[in-house]
Design a protein around this motif. Structure first.
Motif, PDB file in Angstrom:
ATOM      1  N   VAL A  95     -41.702  39.794  -7.067  1.00  0.00           N
ATOM      2  CA  VAL A  95     -41.635  38.796  -8.140  1.00  0.00           C
ATOM      3  C   VAL A  95     -40.344  37.999  -8.035  1.00  0.00           C
ATOM      4  O   VAL A  95     -39.250  38.564  -7.946  1.00  0.00           O
ATOM      5  N   ASP A  96     -40.479  36.676  -8.069  1.00  0.00           N
ATOM      6  CA  ASP A  96     -39.342  35.774  -8.129  1.00  0.00           C
ATOM      7  C   ASP A  96     -39.464  34.928  -9.390  1.00  0.00           C
ATOM      8  O   ASP A  96     -40.509  34.294  -9.624  1.00  0.00           O
ATOM      9  N   VAL A  97     -38.416  34.930 -10.206  1.00  0.00           N
ATOM     10  CA  VAL A  97     -38.388  34.151 -11.441  1.00  0.00           C
ATOM     11  C   VAL A  97     -37.493  32.933 -11.229  1.00  0.00           C
ATOM     12  O   VAL A  97     -36.342  33.067 -10.809  1.00  0.00           O
ATOM     13  N   TYR A  98     -38.039  31.756 -11.524  1.00  0.00           N
ATOM     14  CA  TYR A  98     -37.298  30.501 -11.381  1.00  0.00           C
ATOM     15  C   TYR A  98     -37.120  29.868 -12.752  1.00  0.00           C
ATOM     16  O   TYR A  98     -38.052  29.834 -13.565  1.00  0.00           O
ATOM     17  N   ASP A  99     -35.918  29.345 -13.002  1.00  0.00           N
ATOM     18  CA  ASP A  99     -35.656  28.700 -14.284  1.00  0.00           C
ATOM     19  C   ASP A  99     -34.658  27.564 -14.068  1.00  0.00           C
ATOM     20  O   ASP A  99     -33.735  27.690 -13.258  1.00  0.00           O
ATOM     21  N   ALA A 100     -34.848  26.467 -14.818  1.00  0.00           N
ATOM     22  CA  ALA A 100     -33.980  25.298 -14.670  1.00  0.00           C
ATOM     23  C   ALA A 100     -32.604  25.501 -15.285  1.00  0.00           C
ATOM     24  O   ALA A 100     -31.658  24.801 -14.923  1.00  0.00           O
ATOM     25  N   MET A 101     -32.475  26.471 -16.184  1.00  0.00           N
ATOM     26  CA  MET A 101     -31.211  26.671 -16.899  1.00  0.00           C
ATOM     27  C   MET A 101     -30.290  27.615 -16.117  1.00  0.00           C
ATOM     28  O   MET A 101     -30.720  28.291 -15.185  1.00  0.00           O
ATOM     29  N   PRO A 102     -29.017  27.686 -16.505  1.00  0.00           N
ATOM     30  CA  PRO A 102     -28.078  28.573 -15.803  1.00  0.00           C
ATOM     31  C   PRO A 102     -28.350  30.055 -16.011  1.00  0.00           C
ATOM     32  O   PRO A 102     -27.873  30.893 -15.247  1.00  0.00           O
TER      33      PRO A 102
ATOM     34  N   GLN B  34     -33.790  46.281 -11.561  1.00  0.00           N
ATOM     35  CA  GLN B  34     -34.018  47.572 -10.915  1.00  0.00           C
ATOM     36  C   GLN B  34     -35.422  47.654 -10.308  1.00  0.00           C
ATOM     37  O   GLN B  34     -35.633  48.341  -9.305  1.00  0.00           O
ATOM     38  N   ALA B  35     -36.363  46.935 -10.916  1.00  0.00           N
ATOM     39  CA  ALA B  35     -37.745  46.925 -10.409  1.00  0.00           C
ATOM     40  C   ALA B  35     -37.915  45.953  -9.244  1.00  0.00           C
ATOM     41  O   ALA B  35     -39.019  45.829  -8.703  1.00  0.00           O
ATOM     42  N   GLY B  36     -36.828  45.256  -8.889  1.00  0.00           N
ATOM     43  CA  GLY B  36     -36.880  44.365  -7.740  1.00  0.00           C
ATOM     44  C   GLY B  36     -37.110  42.903  -8.051  1.00  0.00           C
ATOM     45  O   GLY B  36     -37.249  42.084  -7.130  1.00  0.00           O
ATOM     46  N   VAL B  37     -37.158  42.533  -9.332  1.00  0.00           N
ATOM     47  CA  VAL B  37     -37.356  41.133  -9.699  1.00  0.00           C
ATOM     48  C   VAL B  37     -36.128  40.312  -9.294  1.00  0.00           C
ATOM     49  O   VAL B  37     -34.992  40.703  -9.583  1.00  0.00           O
ATOM     50  N   GLN B  38     -36.352  39.196  -8.641  1.00  0.00           N
ATOM     51  CA  GLN B  38     -35.283  38.304  -8.206  1.00  0.00           C
ATOM     52  C   GLN B  38     -35.245  37.073  -9.125  1.00  0.00           C
ATOM     53  O   GLN B  38     -36.290  36.521  -9.469  1.00  0.00           O
ATOM     54  N   PHE B  39     -34.034  36.651  -9.489  1.00  0.00           N
ATOM     55  CA  PHE B  39     -33.865  35.521 -10.398  1.00  0.00           C
ATOM     56  C   PHE B  39     -33.196  34.360  -9.664  1.00  0.00           C
ATOM     57  O   PHE B  39     -32.225  34.544  -8.933  1.00  0.00           O
ATOM     58  N   HIS B  40     -33.726  33.165  -9.904  1.00  0.00           N
ATOM     59  CA  HIS B  40     -33.214  31.955  -9.265  1.00  0.00           C
ATOM     60  C   HIS B  40     -32.932  30.930 -10.365  1.00  0.00           C
ATOM     61  O   HIS B  40     -33.861  30.304 -10.896  1.00  0.00           O
ATOM     62  N   MET B  41     -31.656  30.768 -10.707  1.00  0.00           N
ATOM     63  CA  MET B  41     -31.273  29.876 -11.786  1.00  0.00           C
ATOM     64  C   MET B  41     -30.985  28.471 -11.255  1.00  0.00           C
ATOM     65  O   MET B  41     -30.752  28.269 -10.068  1.00  0.00           O
ATOM     66  N   ARG B  42     -31.003  27.525 -12.206  1.00  0.00           N
ATOM     67  CA  ARG B  42     -30.800  26.106 -11.880  1.00  0.00           C
ATOM     68  C   ARG B  42     -31.811  25.616 -10.837  1.00  0.00           C
ATOM     69  O   ARG B  42     -31.493  24.807  -9.968  1.00  0.00           O
TER      70      ARG B  42
END
Length: 423
Positions: free
Chosen positions: A43-50, A137-145
């Motif tokens: 899972v990769d989470v993308y968000d426009a905010m910081p 911990q479950a491996g989710v990756q976060f991509h901000m901006r």
């Protein structure tokens, strides 16, 4: 040596390579990410905010209202015309399940006097920190901006980033981009044209849980803007056209009109009535909701001698400050010398609301992706493999924990929809 044709090995290999993208890091998106990561999906989470959860954090500054403890049937009724679409999600993840889930994050909850459910520390930040820790911990990756721009010519997801535009491929996508309120926190509705140009049906976004313009006199605005009208009731409905509604609480006088919990609770109906009229809509305010009309008439009719009307009303009825000011603002001078008319005004003071405040000022928004454009798993019929969740769906609810509960429930439903769709 184990055969590569072994079904168990093939299933494990497939599970290890499944990849889902979540666009939007609010409660709905994070819940979808949790469901997917728990089943082994990358899972990769993308968000426009910081950072994620910005609206969630701001909403929690006044006390993090998680859900409501009222009987389930009453709870479901808060979703109005969208009850049929929302209730299946709540059946799987309703108020009790939400409290248990929060408890699983190490956050205790309690029920307030109004029936609303809060974390014991009344704060959103500890809950969000614990949640994000578990997701990482479950491996989710976060991509901000990373602002989503739609799809490129190869049908890859396109994102604008500080380092330039990038393209991302995924096996499934969950859109959880919010509605149109509080744009500075990320809910700016820039997704609307990206979906409509792909033939996704979308209902126009409208303010929900919002204030209204009134058009006060300069005198009243300068003296009373910012003051609370406490212990009042509002009466709406024409009676012969629709059943009258009476609701008690408090609201706030603003420079432009009115806002606050009592107004928000009635805002959907008021907004819709204004949309159907060129002259706004009129509500009636009971300034003394615990007093019977006859008692008010009797007290107003008592001789006032040399006292001013303000002193008389304060002495006999306890009316003062902004309540007296509102009477002066809305009642014709001639009615002050007629005890019967004045008493009726105190019990049903007419106030015309001209227009809802702009959507960006609203707590939430109505409208969004139409349920007719989704299948039962929240997947877009026009875009197989693309799911929607949260406030960007066409539903609304009052404040009191109903918004957050349905956002989380829809995120969970979209996550399970992805799992059912993936190989």
């Amino acid at each position: 040596m184990t055969s590569l044709n072994n079904p168990e090995i093939q299933t494990a290999a497939t599970r290890a390579t499944r990849h889902a993208v979540i666009i939007g890091g609010g409660p709905a998106g994070l819940m979808a990410a949790e469901v997917l990561a728990a089943d082994g999906v990358q899972v990769d989470v993308y968000d426009a905010m910081p950072s994620v959860g910005r609206k969630f954090l701001l909403a929690g500054k006044g006390g993090m209202n998680l859900t409501h403890s009222e009987p389930y049937e009453a709870f479901l009724s808060r979703y109005g015309t969208r009850r049929a679409q929302i209730s299946p999600m709540l059946d799987q993840f309703g108020p009790d399940a939400l409290r248990a889930w929060v408890q699983g994050l190490g956050i205790a909850t309690f029920v307030g006097s109004s029936g609303r459910v809060f974390p014991t520390d009344m704060k959103a930040a500890p809950l969000l920190r614990a949640w994000l820790h578990r997701l990482r911990q479950a491996g989710v990756q976060f991509h901000m901006r990373h602002r989503w721009l739609g799809w490129d010519q190869h049908d890859a997801l396109s994102f604008e980033t500080p380092q330039g535009n990038i393209a991302v491929k995924a096996d499934a996508v969950v859109l959880a981009l919010g509605g149109g309120s509080w744009a500075r926190l990320g809910s700016d509705a820039r997704w609307l044209p990206l979906l409509t140009q792909r033939a996704v049906p979308v209902a126009p976004l409208r303010p929900s849980n919002c204030g209204f313009d009134v058009g006060w006199s300069e005198y009243f605005r300068d003296r009373f803007a910012g003051q609370h009208l406490k212990s009042v009731a509002i009466l709406t409905g024409a009676g012969d056209i629709e059943p009258p509604t009476r609701k008690q609480g408090e609201f706030i006088i603003t420079a432009d009109g009115v806002e606050g919990s009592l107004i928000y609770a009635l805002s959907a109906g008021l907004r819709d009535r204004i949309a159907d009229s060129s002259e706004g809509t009129t509500i009636r305010i009971d300034l003394l909701p615990d007093w019977p009309l006859q008692k008010v008439i009797d007290e107003v009719a008592r001789p006032r001698g040399a006292r001013s009307w303000s002193s008389h009303l304060q002495s006999r009825l306890g009316l003062k400050g902004v309540k007296t000011g509102l009477l002066r603002e809305l009642v014709p001078p001639a009615d002050f010398i007629d005890p019967l008319r004045l008493a009726h005004a105190i019990k049903a003071l007419p106030l015309t609301l001209l227009a809802p405040r702009p959507i960006d000022e609203a707590i939430s928004s109505a409208g969004g992706v139409a349920f007719d454009g989704l299948n039962g798993q929240l997947m877009l019929k026009a875009l197989p493999g693309v799911f929607c969740a949260g406030e960007m769906l066409d539903w609304e609810a009052p404040t009191g924990g109903y918004l957050l509960t349905a956002c989380l429930a829809s995120g969970r439903a979209a996550g399970h929809g992805v799992l059912n769709w993936l190989p």
